[in-house]
Design an enzyme around this catalytic site. Structure first.
Site, PDB file in Angstrom:
ATOM      1  N   ARG A  11       7.019  28.719 -15.142  1.00  0.00           N
ATOM      2  CA  ARG A  11       6.294  29.995 -15.186  1.00  0.00           C
ATOM      3  C   ARG A  11       7.140  31.065 -15.880  1.00  0.00           C
ATOM      4  NH1 ARG A  11       5.707  30.324 -10.346  1.00  0.00           N
ATOM      5  NH2 ARG A  11       3.571  29.592 -10.076  1.00  0.00           N
ATOM      6  N   ASN A  40       6.373  32.404 -19.909  1.00  0.00           N
ATOM      7  CA  ASN A  40       6.062  33.806 -20.196  1.00  0.00           C
ATOM      8  C   ASN A  40       7.077  34.441 -21.135  1.00  0.00           C
ATOM      9  OD1 ASN A  40       3.703  35.170 -18.504  1.00  0.00           O
ATOM     10  ND2 ASN A  40       4.580  33.544 -17.244  1.00  0.00           N
ATOM     11  N   SER A  78       7.448  24.562 -11.041  1.00  0.00           N
ATOM     12  CA  SER A  78       6.567  25.720 -11.252  1.00  0.00           C
ATOM     13  C   SER A  78       7.369  27.011 -11.396  1.00  0.00           C
ATOM     14  CB  SER A  78       5.571  25.840 -10.099  1.00  0.00           C
ATOM     15  OG  SER A  78       6.233  26.061  -8.863  1.00  0.00           O
TER      16      SER A  78
END
Length: 257
Positions: free
Chosen positions: A197, A201, A193
């Site tokens: 993440r 982005n 994660s």
């Protein structure tokens, strides 16, 4: 001299490609651009903070010293609020992650075609300047954090305590296999994660910049400036999230039930 592309697809491929050592399809290939820019931003981080440290005793603080003191105070407060163990490593680690990731993200705001065109002029086919839009870089950082989580879990809880945590929680000794599978999934989810993440982005932001660059110049200016200002918020937020989650995970590793 501007580089000519046969299609929008060629332009996108060029700007999303990596300068690679070895076969790009191989697991063992190295993204030289990611290595160079990540090390360069790490060096810039060390240089700026060393310069600020040298000026501490010079009287009236300057802009650099004020900025560094503000960042250090901000990170230190986050560690005090979030980390519930005792360690001399967590605060420096959190500061390093926050500033280093922020600087790598900040490269995203450079003129989009400037460095790729300059690289093309000296014979480099590809050059991708944002390390955090490379999943290898984000996974590298998250794996390092994961290893620290395991290290401190064993150090604080002991080998037996760590084994009990892996095997006996949350459903007790009668469901050891199920407990173990759940715990492994929980632990693996932490680095996955963290890395995905940040990568997601930054990659999406770079792709939007690429698409904006394909538009007529007058639309580029009308869309590029607002998106750059919004992106400045995103790159700061992503560095902050990575840092805070690292502190949280390491705090959990220090809890000895």
């Amino acid at each position: 001299m501007a580089v000519e592309y046969e299609s929008a697809g060629d332009y996108i491929k060029h700007h999303l490609g990596h300068l690679t050592l070895g076969n790009p399809e191989s697991f063992w290939s190295i993204h030289l651009d990611t290595m160079f820019f990540s090390l360069a931003m790490g060096g810039l981080f060390l240089f700026l903070f060393m310069q600020a440290a040298k000026r501490v005793s010079e009287g009236v603080p300057g802009g650099l010293q004020n900025a560094v003191e503000m960042i250090v105070g901000f990170v230190d407060q986050q560690v005090k609020d979030t980390f519930h163990g005792r360690s001399n490593v967590i605060a420096p680690l959190a500061l390093t992650l926050f500033v280093w990731i922020f600087l790598m993200n900040l490269l995203k705001l450079l003129p989009y075609d400037l460095l790729p065109y300059a690289a093309h002029a000296i014979g480099l086919e590809y050059l991708r300047i944002n390390p955090t839009s490379d999943i290898n870089a984000t996974f590298g950082m998250s794996i390092a954090v994961f290893l620290l989580i395991i290290f401190y879990s064993i150090k604080i809880k002991g080998g037996v305590g760590f084994a009990k945590e892996m095997l006996l929680h949350p459903f007790g000794k009668w469901l050891i296999p199920f407990n173990f599978v759940l715990k492994v999934v929980e632990e693996i989810a932490k680095p996955v994660s963290l890395s995905l993440r940040l990568f997601g982005n930054m990659y999406a932001g770079g792709l939007i910049f690429t698409l904006i660059a394909l538009l007529p110049w007058y639309i580029q200016w009308s869309l590029g400036l607002p998106w750059s200002l919004f992106k400045l918020l995103i790159i700061t937020l992503q560095a902050f999230i990575f840092m805070v989650l690292t502190i949280v995970y390491l705090s959990m590793a220090h809890e000895d039930h």
